[in-house]
Design a protein around this motif. Sequence first.
Motif, mmCIF file in Angstrom:
data_model
loop_
_atom_site.group_PDB
_atom_site.id
_atom_site.type_symbol
_atom_site.label_atom_id
_atom_site.label_comp_id
_atom_site.label_asym_id
_atom_site.label_seq_id
_atom_site.Cartn_x
_atom_site.Cartn_y
_atom_site.Cartn_z
ATOM 1 N N VAL A 96 0.839 -1.208 0.000
ATOM 2 C CA VAL A 96 0.000 0.000 0.000
ATOM 3 C C VAL A 96 0.870 1.253 0.000
ATOM 4 O O VAL A 96 0.655 2.183 -0.798
ATOM 5 C CB VAL A 96 -0.947 0.009 1.218
ATOM 6 N N ILE A 97 1.864 1.302 0.872
ATOM 7 C CA ILE A 97 2.722 2.482 0.988
ATOM 8 C C ILE A 97 3.439 2.752 -0.332
ATOM 9 O O ILE A 97 3.430 3.884 -0.848
ATOM 10 C CB ILE A 97 3.737 2.303 2.132
ATOM 11 N N ILE A 98 4.065 1.720 -0.903
ATOM 12 C CA ILE A 98 4.858 1.909 -2.116
ATOM 13 C C ILE A 98 3.973 2.258 -3.300
ATOM 14 O O ILE A 98 4.246 3.217 -4.040
ATOM 15 C CB ILE A 98 5.683 0.643 -2.425
ATOM 16 N N SER A 99 2.896 1.505 -3.524
ATOM 17 C CA SER A 99 2.068 1.720 -4.714
ATOM 18 C C SER A 99 1.371 3.076 -4.685
ATOM 19 O O SER A 99 1.340 3.793 -5.694
ATOM 20 C CB SER A 99 1.041 0.592 -4.853
ATOM 21 N N VAL A 100 0.823 3.451 -3.533
ATOM 22 C CA VAL A 100 0.133 4.748 -3.435
ATOM 23 C C VAL A 100 1.129 5.896 -3.579
ATOM 24 O O VAL A 100 0.854 6.891 -4.274
ATOM 25 C CB VAL A 100 -0.629 4.856 -2.101
ATOM 26 N N ALA A 101 2.304 5.777 -2.957
ATOM 27 C CA ALA A 101 3.311 6.837 -3.064
ATOM 28 C C ALA A 101 3.796 6.998 -4.500
ATOM 29 O O ALA A 101 3.970 8.121 -4.989
ATOM 30 C CB ALA A 101 4.484 6.536 -2.131
ATOM 31 N N VAL A 102 4.015 5.889 -5.192
ATOM 32 C CA VAL A 102 4.499 5.959 -6.576
ATOM 33 C C VAL A 102 3.461 6.585 -7.495
ATOM 34 O O VAL A 102 3.769 7.459 -8.310
ATOM 35 C CB VAL A 102 4.889 4.556 -7.083
ATOM 36 N N MET A 103 2.204 6.163 -7.374
ATOM 37 C CA MET A 103 1.170 6.704 -8.252
ATOM 38 C C MET A 103 0.864 8.159 -7.918
ATOM 39 O O MET A 103 0.489 8.940 -8.792
ATOM 40 C CB MET A 103 -0.098 5.857 -8.162
ATOM 41 N N ALA A 104 1.020 8.545 -6.645
ATOM 42 C CA ALA A 104 0.770 9.935 -6.274
ATOM 43 C C ALA A 104 1.855 10.863 -6.806
ATOM 44 O O ALA A 104 1.564 11.974 -7.260
ATOM 45 C CB ALA A 104 0.671 10.071 -4.758
ATOM 46 N N THR A 105 3.113 10.409 -6.778
ATOM 47 C CA THR A 105 4.212 11.255 -7.238
ATOM 48 C C THR A 105 4.488 11.075 -8.725
ATOM 49 O O THR A 105 4.378 12.021 -9.505
ATOM 50 C CB THR A 105 5.490 10.948 -6.438
ATOM 51 N N GLY A 106 4.823 9.854 -9.125
ATOM 52 C CA GLY A 106 5.135 9.622 -10.528
ATOM 53 C C GLY A 106 3.932 9.676 -11.441
ATOM 54 O O GLY A 106 4.018 10.146 -12.582
ATOM 55 N N GLY A 107 2.775 9.194 -10.960
ATOM 56 C CA GLY A 107 1.586 9.163 -11.802
ATOM 57 C C GLY A 107 0.848 10.477 -11.842
ATOM 58 O O GLY A 107 0.691 11.102 -12.896
ATOM 59 N N LEU A 108 0.381 10.939 -10.679
ATOM 60 C CA LEU A 108 -0.448 12.139 -10.631
ATOM 61 C C LEU A 108 0.364 13.415 -10.844
ATOM 62 O O LEU A 108 0.025 14.242 -11.691
ATOM 63 C CB LEU A 108 -1.186 12.205 -9.300
ATOM 64 N N VAL A 109 1.426 13.596 -10.070
ATOM 65 C CA VAL A 109 2.177 14.846 -10.142
ATOM 66 C C VAL A 109 2.959 14.945 -11.454
ATOM 67 O O VAL A 109 2.772 15.874 -12.249
ATOM 68 C CB VAL A 109 3.118 14.977 -8.933
ATOM 69 N N MET A 110 3.828 13.973 -11.721
ATOM 70 C CA MET A 110 4.680 14.055 -12.901
ATOM 71 C C MET A 110 3.931 13.672 -14.171
ATOM 72 O O MET A 110 3.974 14.394 -15.176
ATOM 73 C CB MET A 110 5.899 13.150 -12.705
ATOM 74 N N GLY A 111 3.241 12.543 -14.161
ATOM 75 C CA GLY A 111 2.571 12.077 -15.366
ATOM 76 C C GLY A 111 1.485 13.017 -15.839
ATOM 77 O O GLY A 111 1.444 13.410 -17.019
ATOM 78 N N VAL A 112 0.593 13.406 -14.929
ATOM 79 C CA VAL A 112 -0.507 14.300 -15.301
ATOM 80 C C VAL A 112 0.019 15.678 -15.663
ATOM 81 O O VAL A 112 -0.367 16.270 -16.677
ATOM 82 C CB VAL A 112 -1.532 14.390 -14.155
ATOM 83 N N GLY A 113 0.915 16.222 -14.841
ATOM 84 C CA GLY A 113 1.430 17.559 -15.106
ATOM 85 C C GLY A 113 2.164 17.654 -16.432
ATOM 86 O O GLY A 113 1.891 18.559 -17.246
ATOM 87 N N LEU A 114 3.083 16.724 -16.689
ATOM 88 C CA LEU A 114 3.855 16.775 -17.932
ATOM 89 C C LEU A 114 2.994 16.430 -19.139
ATOM 90 O O LEU A 114 3.179 17.001 -20.221
ATOM 91 C CB LEU A 114 5.043 15.816 -17.833
#
Length: 320
Positions: A96-114
């Motif tokens: 839970v910790i790893i998957s949610v943290a990765v999707m929140a940073t790499g997915g939502l912040v970086m992926g969506v923003g870029l």
Amino acid sequence: MSYIEATDVLQMMPARSGVGRTWRRLLRRPVALVAIIVIVVIYGAGITAPLIAPQGFAETDLLNRNEGPSSEHWLGTDSLGRDMLSRAIWSAQTTVIISVAVMATGGLVMGVGLGLLAGYMRGWVDYVIMRLAEIFHSVPTILLLLIITATLLPRVQGWARDLEDVTGQDWIVSSGAPSYFLVFGALSVFSWVGIARLLRSQVLALRETQYVMAARASGASTVRVLFQHLLPNCANLLIVSMTLGLGGVAAAEVGLTYLGIGVQPPHPSFGVMISEAVGLQNVREHTHLILVPGAFISALVLSFNLLGDQLTDVLSPRRR
């Protein structure tokens, strides 16, 4: 186009399907319902691990080693007498910790923003972001993850010990925070590429629609156009992509930990449990040691994939 005409066009924007209606359609599908239940149970167990786990993840009972399932230990014990059910629940917390943290940073912040910037701005911004994505996509991901985690883990642990000396705290290293931070940081570096590409392609099609042109004509800022007009209309694609991505990140974390460079023992992970159980003798004589973590992670990844497929059917107008 005048402001009044722009306002009229904005009112003609495509209606967004309600969340409640989408949930009702989804819950009427047995496959989706089973997948949601499995995900909720495993993630819920991970979140509430300190409350529901029968034992701590490091508690041993050397007199009851490699026992099969029993009334005292529902899923048996491992080679050190640790309760397998407790280990699985604590391992779910790691996932839970790893998957949610990765999707929140790499997915939502970086992926969506870029992805939004590349599709909307086009020109040199699009060129730089997409070339960067191609660079990350072209390198062997697993090999680079191995290099990053293997070379940086001792350094990150050293920084954590220095932080303990400065703050007077003695729980940072023992909590496994350096391992968690390094694993989700390394996975985040690569997880944004797929989401950014998908979002860019959608934004390229939407940026020329009437309601977006009307928003620009009415004086809306770039940030408002991106997050109030474009992003909500990419929500369906983003939800499906994030759902499938969570399963992929969970599997990647298990793979890295299995290779010995992810979350470090004694902190539990399904990858640690599998690596401790491999071996011909264990498979023959103590099959439950590998079946328990394998069943949990297989059920979780399969559920995310099935849920993603069902969401695609529900959210796609052509497939309803």
